[in-house]
Motif scaffolding. Structure first.
Motif, PDB file in Angstrom:
ATOM      1  N   GLY A   2       0.870  -3.889   2.563  1.00 51.08           N
ATOM      2  CA  GLY A   2       0.571  -4.735   1.416  1.00 51.08           C
ATOM      3  C   GLY A   2       0.711  -4.001   0.102  1.00 51.08           C
ATOM      4  O   GLY A   2       0.712  -2.769   0.055  1.00 51.08           O
ATOM      5  N   PRO A   3       0.843  -4.762  -0.971  1.00 51.59           N
ATOM      6  CA  PRO A   3       1.011  -4.146  -2.291  1.00 51.59           C
ATOM      7  C   PRO A   3      -0.209  -3.331  -2.704  1.00 51.59           C
ATOM      8  O   PRO A   3      -1.329  -3.613  -2.281  1.00 51.59           O
ATOM      9  CB  PRO A   3       1.227  -5.342  -3.221  1.00 51.59           C
ATOM     10  CG  PRO A   3       0.679  -6.510  -2.486  1.00 51.59           C
ATOM     11  CD  PRO A   3       0.793  -6.212  -1.027  1.00 51.59           C
ATOM     12  N   ASP A   4       0.020  -2.327  -3.484  1.00 52.55           N
ATOM     13  CA  ASP A   4      -1.026  -1.451  -4.037  1.00 52.55           C
ATOM     14  C   ASP A   4      -1.720  -0.598  -2.979  1.00 52.55           C
ATOM     15  O   ASP A   4      -2.774  -0.023  -3.241  1.00 52.55           O
ATOM     16  CB  ASP A   4      -2.073  -2.244  -4.825  1.00 52.55           C
ATOM     17  CG  ASP A   4      -1.461  -3.035  -5.971  1.00 52.55           C
ATOM     18  OD1 ASP A   4      -0.522  -2.498  -6.603  1.00 52.55           O
ATOM     19  OD2 ASP A   4      -1.893  -4.163  -6.222  1.00 52.55           O
ATOM     20  N   VAL A   5      -1.177  -0.526  -1.761  1.00 58.56           N
ATOM     21  CA  VAL A   5      -1.730   0.335  -0.721  1.00 58.56           C
ATOM     22  C   VAL A   5      -0.918   1.618  -0.703  1.00 58.56           C
ATOM     23  O   VAL A   5       0.310   1.593  -0.735  1.00 58.56           O
ATOM     24  CB  VAL A   5      -1.677  -0.343   0.664  1.00 58.56           C
ATOM     25  CG1 VAL A   5      -2.200   0.581   1.742  1.00 58.56           C
ATOM     26  CG2 VAL A   5      -2.472  -1.638   0.649  1.00 58.56           C
ATOM     27  N   THR A   6      -1.615   2.755  -0.687  1.00 63.68           N
ATOM     28  CA  THR A   6      -0.939   4.047  -0.631  1.00 63.68           C
ATOM     29  C   THR A   6      -1.346   4.787   0.635  1.00 63.68           C
ATOM     30  O   THR A   6      -2.332   4.441   1.282  1.00 63.68           O
ATOM     31  CB  THR A   6      -1.293   4.920  -1.854  1.00 63.68           C
ATOM     32  OG1 THR A   6      -2.679   5.262  -1.788  1.00 63.68           O
ATOM     33  CG2 THR A   6      -1.002   4.201  -3.164  1.00 63.68           C
ATOM     34  N   ALA A   7      -0.611   5.821   0.963  1.00 65.64           N
ATOM     35  CA  ALA A   7      -0.911   6.617   2.163  1.00 65.64           C
ATOM     36  C   ALA A   7      -2.297   7.244   2.074  1.00 65.64           C
ATOM     37  O   ALA A   7      -2.980   7.402   3.083  1.00 65.64           O
ATOM     38  CB  ALA A   7       0.157   7.692   2.345  1.00 65.64           C
ATOM     39  N   ASP A   8      -2.747   7.588   0.885  1.00 70.26           N
ATOM     40  CA  ASP A   8      -4.058   8.224   0.707  1.00 70.26           C
ATOM     41  C   ASP A   8      -5.217   7.309   1.096  1.00 70.26           C
ATOM     42  O   ASP A   8      -6.312   7.784   1.362  1.00 70.26           O
ATOM     43  CB  ASP A   8      -4.247   8.682  -0.737  1.00 70.26           C
ATOM     44  CG  ASP A   8      -3.298   9.804  -1.105  1.00 70.26           C
ATOM     45  OD1 ASP A   8      -2.882  10.551  -0.194  1.00 70.26           O
ATOM     46  OD2 ASP A   8      -2.966   9.927  -2.292  1.00 70.26           O
TER      47      ASP A   8
END
Length: 105
Positions: free
Chosen positions: A83-89
């Motif tokens: 999904g948008p705005d999701v990062t690996a961190d």
């Protein structure tokens, strides 16, 4: 003409197929229905996204623990998978709440 600095690539591998099935069956929404979390309490991603990450990790043919999953995702298109705005961190620690939900047999 595009400059070299403007180009970047991500590795999707088979994870796109898995993400597509997860999306088609509505798994993220179903998990979020049973395990709602709130951004006001510091949640950066929903429980459904965390479960999707666990599935991706389990079917990712890797032997790393889930807390190493963020390193695995560094060269993946995370926004397209979860999904948008999701990062690996956002995937640096699993949630104990997921384990507390009873399964249906």
């Amino acid at each position: 003409m595009l400059q070299e600095e403007q180009l970047s690539g991500k590795v999707l591998d088979h994870l796109g197929l898995i993400a597509s099935v997860i999306d088609k069956i509505g798994l993220i929404e179903k998990v979020d229905k049973y395990l709602p979390v709130s951004a006001k309490y510091g949640a950066k991603i929903m429980m459904g996204q965390r479960v999707a990450a666990m599935i991706q990790n389990g079917l990712g043919f890797m032997n790393d623990r889930l807390y190493m999953f963020s390193a695995f995702l560094e060269n993946k298109p995370v926004d397209r998978l979860f999904g948008p705005d999701v990062t690996a961190d956002h995937f640096n620690r699993p949630s104990a709440k997921i384990y507390s939900v009873p399964t249906r047999g």
